[in-house]
Design a protein around this motif. Structure first.
Motif, PDB file in Angstrom:
ATOM      1  N   THR A   1     -12.890 -13.712  32.799  1.00  0.00           N
ATOM      2  CA  THR A   1     -13.294 -15.044  33.270  1.00  0.00           C
ATOM      3  C   THR A   1     -14.778 -15.094  33.560  1.00  0.00           C
ATOM      4  N   ALA A   2     -15.286 -14.102  34.265  1.00  0.00           N
ATOM      5  CA  ALA A   2     -16.705 -14.087  34.633  1.00  0.00           C
ATOM      6  C   ALA A   2     -17.596 -14.042  33.393  1.00  0.00           C
ATOM      7  N   THR A   3     -17.274 -13.184  32.435  1.00  0.00           N
ATOM      8  CA  THR A   3     -18.119 -13.066  31.243  1.00  0.00           C
ATOM      9  C   THR A   3     -18.014 -14.298  30.348  1.00  0.00           C
ATOM     10  N   GLU A   4     -16.813 -14.876  30.275  1.00  0.00           N
ATOM     11  CA  GLU A   4     -16.648 -16.090  29.459  1.00  0.00           C
ATOM     12  C   GLU A   4     -17.477 -17.226  30.034  1.00  0.00           C
TER      13      GLU A   4
ATOM     14  N   ARG B   1     -19.982   2.067  31.549  1.00  0.00           N
ATOM     15  CA  ARG B   1     -21.399   1.784  31.294  1.00  0.00           C
ATOM     16  C   ARG B   1     -21.549   0.578  30.375  1.00  0.00           C
ATOM     17  N   HIS B   2     -20.678   0.486  29.372  1.00  0.00           N
ATOM     18  CA  HIS B   2     -20.684  -0.678  28.467  1.00  0.00           C
ATOM     19  C   HIS B   2     -20.430  -1.962  29.248  1.00  0.00           C
ATOM     20  N   LEU B   3     -19.468  -1.913  30.160  1.00  0.00           N
ATOM     21  CA  LEU B   3     -19.133  -3.086  30.971  1.00  0.00           C
ATOM     22  C   LEU B   3     -20.315  -3.518  31.824  1.00  0.00           C
TER      23      LEU B   3
ATOM     24  N   ASP C   1     -25.015  -7.082  33.035  1.00  0.00           N
ATOM     25  CA  ASP C   1     -26.468  -7.223  33.171  1.00  0.00           C
ATOM     26  C   ASP C   1     -27.009  -8.187  32.126  1.00  0.00           C
ATOM     27  N   ARG C   2     -26.482  -8.091  30.901  1.00  0.00           N
ATOM     28  CA  ARG C   2     -26.947  -8.965  29.825  1.00  0.00           C
ATOM     29  C   ARG C   2     -26.654 -10.430  30.141  1.00  0.00           C
ATOM     30  N   PHE C   3     -25.496 -10.684  30.744  1.00  0.00           N
ATOM     31  CA  PHE C   3     -25.125 -12.052  31.096  1.00  0.00           C
ATOM     32  C   PHE C   3     -25.757 -12.519  32.414  1.00  0.00           C
TER      33      PHE C   3
ATOM     34  N   LEU D   1     -15.314  -9.671  26.559  1.00  0.00           N
ATOM     35  CA  LEU D   1     -16.562  -9.865  27.299  1.00  0.00           C
ATOM     36  C   LEU D   1     -17.314 -10.990  26.600  1.00  0.00           C
ATOM     37  N   GLY D   2     -16.810 -12.194  26.750  1.00  0.00           N
ATOM     38  CA  GLY D   2     -17.317 -13.309  25.979  1.00  0.00           C
ATOM     39  C   GLY D   2     -16.682 -13.299  24.601  1.00  0.00           C
TER      40      GLY D   2
END
Length: 396
Positions: free
Chosen positions: A160-163, A191-193, A198-200, A328-329
């Motif tokens: 939900t947060a990433t979307e 680490r990927h998560l 961070d990217r979003f 993740l989106g």
């Protein structure tokens, strides 16, 4: 007289089971009724997309079951009486009652408030179509710089947060985690998560257990508060108390306790599938509430019902949890494999490849619902003269 099979719920588990039963049992012997509160199939795994403002293609259940012989009853289940073998419902035509010979309980789950003050009054969720649309409307009213706090670091919370962050870059999104973000993932997947967050630009409040919700803030256990225009609660799922109220044996979660065939241990005419079932997996632990579990338990329950009614041996469906698949989106995802003890393996799949895999899973699940009978066979099985009411043997 035909054997009356009633399926409660037309989600992933219920819709699949009803179609499979119709495909494999002769209509000369059986009558299958599906009870569902809304007229559309709800793609629960994509409700966070709906809430973010994306349009999802609707699937009318009347179209889904057209030509299958399955009868659709649009009504809300208000009670189950396993002693009388009846189901109480209420709909546009008022209150009514259905009688069954075999019942498949697949009503699913809803958001778990955990007794936290203010959640029911002020928080939003994405566990149902109506609640997702309510959240969608609220988010549409937020201007640039509006703030959203997602409570819960599980799969639903992360997705939900990433979307929201991807679909609405004009909003400021945060997530409150009771523990460490992605603590159950392997180090590389974790680490990927974090890189995705961070990217979003998603703010993470770790070790922040929310103990109360107010209109514009969430209060943590230590007394600190996180302000937000919109608070989305994704801190777990809960099943409806209908099963327990009807006298069925349930676990502490309220789920129906079933045997290896998904048959109620207290009432042999009742089966459960999906989130409604307290089923023990091959690792000796209860299966988690998930779409994957809905598939396994639905297949096993369907096979057991058919075997009992036709006097045959039911094949054993594998009840193994393979891993977590987290969107993740739209262009990123994580697929984390787990071992027999549900501990994350060191290997994981991430990025666009994982996102395409998740998209395929979603499309496959949707296709199976739109084609519930997978093409009606030329021959369907007739019922035995006297179906076994005591039990059914499962093939090893």
């Amino acid at each position: 007289m035909k054997h009356r099979i009633v399926v409660l719920g037309a989600g992933y588990a219920g819709a699949f089971a009803a179609g499979n039963l119709a495909r494999r049992l002769s209509p000369a012997d059986t009558e299958i009724t599906v009870v569902n509160a809304v007229p559309d199939f709800v793609e629960r795994m994509r409700l966070h997309q709906l809430a973010s403002g994306q349009d999802l293609a609707g699937r009318k259940l009347t179209d889904v079951f057209a030509g299958t012989g399955v009868r659709l009853c649009l009504a809300r289940v208000t009670g189950v009486d396993p002693e009388r073998r009846t189901v109480a419902v209420t709909g546009e035509d008022g209150d009514g009652e259905l009688t069954y010979d075999t019942l498949l309980h697949a009503l699913g789950s809803s958001v778990a408030h955990h007794g936290v003050p203010g959640v029911a009054e002020y928080a939003f969720d994405v566990t149902g179509r109506s609640s997702a649309l309510r959240l969608r409307e609220r988010l549409a009213g937020l201007g640039e710089g509006g703030t959203v706090l997602v409570v819960g670091e599980g799969l639903t919370g992360i997705e939900t947060a990433t979307e929201f962050a991807e679909s609405r870059p004009d909003l400021r999104v945060a997530l409150a985690a009771r523990g460490e973000l992605g603590a159950w993932l392997s180090p590389k997947a974790r680490r990927h998560l974090r890189q995705a967050f961070d990217r979003f630009g998603i703010t993470v409040h770790e070790h922040t257990g929310i103990e109360a919700v107010e209109p514009t803030r969430a209060i943590a256990a230590d007394g600190t508060s996180v302000t937000a225009d919109v608070i989305v609660w994704s801190a777990g799922f809960a099943v409806h108390p209908i099963a327990a109220a009807g006298g069925l044996e349930v676990a502490e979660t309220g789920q129906i306790v079933v045997d290896r065939t998904m048959r109620s241990v207290s009432h042999p005419d009742v089966y459960a599938a999906g989130d409604s079932a307290y089923a023990i997996g091959e690792n000796g632990r209860p299966l988690p509430m998930s779409c994957a579990s809905a598939g396994y338990t639905s297949m096993q329950a369907t096979a057991a019902i058919i075997a009992r009614l036709t006097g045959s041996e039911a094949p054993a469906t594998g009840l193994k949890y393979y891993g977590n698949h987290i969107s993740l989106g739209r262009r990123d995802a994580i697929f984390q494999m787990v071992d027999g003890d549900v501990r994350s393996k060191s290997w994981y799949l991430g990025g666009r490849t994982a996102a395409r895999l998740k998209s395929g899973v979603l499309k496959g699940a949707g296709w199976s619902i739109v084609h519930p009978t997978f093409g009606m066979p030329k021959r369907r099985r007739r019922l035995a003269t006297a179906p076994d009411r005591a039990g059914v043997r499962v093939a090893a």
